[in-house]
Design a protein around this motif. Structure first.
Motif, mmCIF file in Angstrom:
data_model
loop_
_atom_site.group_PDB
_atom_site.id
_atom_site.type_symbol
_atom_site.label_atom_id
_atom_site.label_comp_id
_atom_site.label_asym_id
_atom_site.label_seq_id
_atom_site.Cartn_x
_atom_site.Cartn_y
_atom_site.Cartn_z
ATOM 1 N N SER A 119 -26.393 14.179 -11.705
ATOM 2 C CA SER A 119 -27.446 15.069 -12.181
ATOM 3 C C SER A 119 -26.771 16.217 -12.920
ATOM 4 C CB SER A 119 -28.276 15.579 -10.991
ATOM 5 O OG SER A 119 -29.303 16.447 -11.399
ATOM 6 N N GLY A 123 -30.103 20.351 -10.068
ATOM 7 C CA GLY A 123 -29.805 19.219 -9.200
ATOM 8 C C GLY A 123 -28.538 19.463 -8.400
ATOM 9 N N ILE A 127 -27.925 19.994 -4.157
ATOM 10 C CA ILE A 127 -26.886 19.246 -3.431
ATOM 11 C C ILE A 127 -26.001 20.214 -2.644
ATOM 12 C CG2 ILE A 127 -24.838 17.789 -3.708
ATOM 13 C CD1 ILE A 127 -26.321 16.628 -6.237
ATOM 14 N N LYS A 130 -27.777 21.283 0.385
ATOM 15 C CA LYS A 130 -27.786 20.210 1.381
ATOM 16 C C LYS A 130 -26.472 20.185 2.158
ATOM 17 C CE LYS A 130 -29.041 16.559 3.633
ATOM 18 N NZ LYS A 130 -30.072 16.662 4.702
ATOM 19 N N TYR A 151 -28.375 11.895 0.098
ATOM 20 C CA TYR A 151 -29.280 12.833 -0.571
ATOM 21 C C TYR A 151 -29.189 12.676 -2.090
ATOM 22 C CZ TYR A 151 -31.361 17.246 -2.071
ATOM 23 O OH TYR A 151 -32.139 18.184 -2.686
ATOM 24 N N GLN A 155 -32.169 11.825 -4.783
ATOM 25 C CA GLN A 155 -32.597 12.954 -5.618
ATOM 26 C C GLN A 155 -33.084 12.498 -6.995
ATOM 27 O OE1 GLN A 155 -29.853 15.870 -7.605
ATOM 28 N NE2 GLN A 155 -30.579 17.253 -6.002
ATOM 29 N N THR A 157 -34.233 14.053 -11.009
ATOM 30 C CA THR A 157 -34.159 15.168 -11.954
ATOM 31 C C THR A 157 -35.078 14.891 -13.134
ATOM 32 O OG1 THR A 157 -31.836 15.508 -11.338
ATOM 33 C CG2 THR A 157 -32.614 16.608 -13.334
ATOM 34 N N THR A 222 -42.189 11.271 -5.905
ATOM 35 C CA THR A 222 -41.579 11.939 -4.751
ATOM 36 C C THR A 222 -42.310 11.582 -3.463
ATOM 37 O OG1 THR A 222 -40.971 13.808 -6.179
ATOM 38 C CG2 THR A 222 -40.830 14.150 -3.803
ATOM 39 N N LYS A 228 -39.464 18.064 1.310
ATOM 40 C CA LYS A 228 -38.528 18.242 0.203
ATOM 41 C C LYS A 228 -38.545 19.669 -0.349
ATOM 42 C CE LYS A 228 -37.496 13.778 0.024
ATOM 43 N NZ LYS A 228 -37.942 12.904 -1.065
ATOM 44 N N ALA A 278 -35.590 19.562 -10.217
ATOM 45 C CA ALA A 278 -34.902 18.595 -9.343
ATOM 46 C C ALA A 278 -35.553 18.652 -7.969
ATOM 47 C CB ALA A 278 -33.411 18.910 -9.243
#
Length: 279
Positions: A119, A123, A127, A130, A151, A155, A157, A222, A228, A278
């Motif tokens: 990404s 994005g 990450i 996370k 993840y 994900q 984008t 999604t 999320k 994202a």
């Protein structure tokens, strides 16, 4: 275990991340008509946008050198995580991996993992968040890596650009297609493939309809939105980003939605008025 999260400067950092000493940005460099810019806190977005608009040539970016990454790996942190923009779009990932090899030849007292974000921009930011979430939950280095890689695979984008000029100048779009799109006010709705390349998801006439298309695609694609976190990066268009946030909130309930302005690399590609999402 102490940890550090390194993000190349294509990934926007929120203010709370900038204030947290465990996050570090490694800058790419930008160039347009001999005007060189380091993509760090000194980046002047409006000046860069002006120069790109006035230039007939494509703005260019260069990835961080391995040495820059080696320097970032220094310090007391025993777990070091690196998030780079897609390896299909930049050499940043390869540079970070080479730096890891060079560093570990001299220092073996820490664990380092380089993540290919597949990404860019916001994005990468998600990450990085996370990674922090997993570390703060007390997970082992191996568990953090495994959870983050999963993840990344999940994900998505999305982005809509006001102008196709930078893509045209970079040779990613024919002059004719760019002219027709501009003349007809066609706005492509773009996304990232699982491999980290750019794809077109659809198009609409006018920015408002294109953003509506993007919002609908985000909600449609999604799963379990309520679990999320979604983030929006905008290039010099905070009101447009706010409108996207409000449209998303009407259609789905996300755990959180955050907005940030683009830094240098994302500004170069998104151009004035571009919006990146994202989730």
């Amino acid at each position: 275990m102490s940890y550090k999260i390194i993000v190349d400067s294509c990934g926007e950092l929120f203010d709370d991340m900038k204030a947290d000493g465990r996050f570090q940005s490694v800058p790419l460099e930008l160039e347009v008509d001999g005007y060189h810019v380091v993509d760090d806190e000194s980046f002047d977005q409006l000046e860069f946008i002006r120069r790109v608009k006035e230039s007939r040539h494509s703005p260019k970016s260069s990835c961080p050198s391995p040495q820059r990454y080696v320097e970032a790996y220094l310090g007391e942190a025993e777990h070091v995580y690196v998030v780079t923009l897609s390896s299909k779009l930049s050499g940043s990932y390869n540079s970070a991996e080479l730096a890891k090899k060079l560093y570990l030849e001299e220092h073996r007292a820490k664990q380092i993992h380089v993540f290919d974000s597949c990404s860019a921009s916001i994005g990468e930011t998600l990450i990085a968040e996370k990674i922090q979430e997993s570390e703060e939950a007390g997970k082992s280095f191996e568990e953090v890596v495994a959870e983050t890689e999963k993840y990344i695979k999940d994900q998505q984008t999305f982005f809509v650009l006001e102008t196709l000029e930078t893509l045209r100048k970079n040779g990613r779009l024919s002059n004719l297609k760019a002219w027709v799109a501009g003349a007809l006010n066609i706005k492509p709705v773009m996304g990232a493939t699982p491999e980290g390349t750019i794809c077109q998801l659809g198009q609409a006439r006018g920015m408002t309809k294109a953003l509506d298309y993007m919002v609908n695609e985000i909600v449609k694609r999604t799963k379990e939105c309520e679990k999320k976190i979604l983030s929006i990066a905008h290039c010099n268009c905070p009101e447009r980003a706010k409108q996207v946030k409000e449209k998303l909130e009407k259609l789905a309930k996300f755990k959180d939605i955050r907005i940030v302005d683009t830094a240098g690399v994302s500004t170069m590609y998104a151009n004035n008025g571009g919006v990146i999402v994202a989730v």
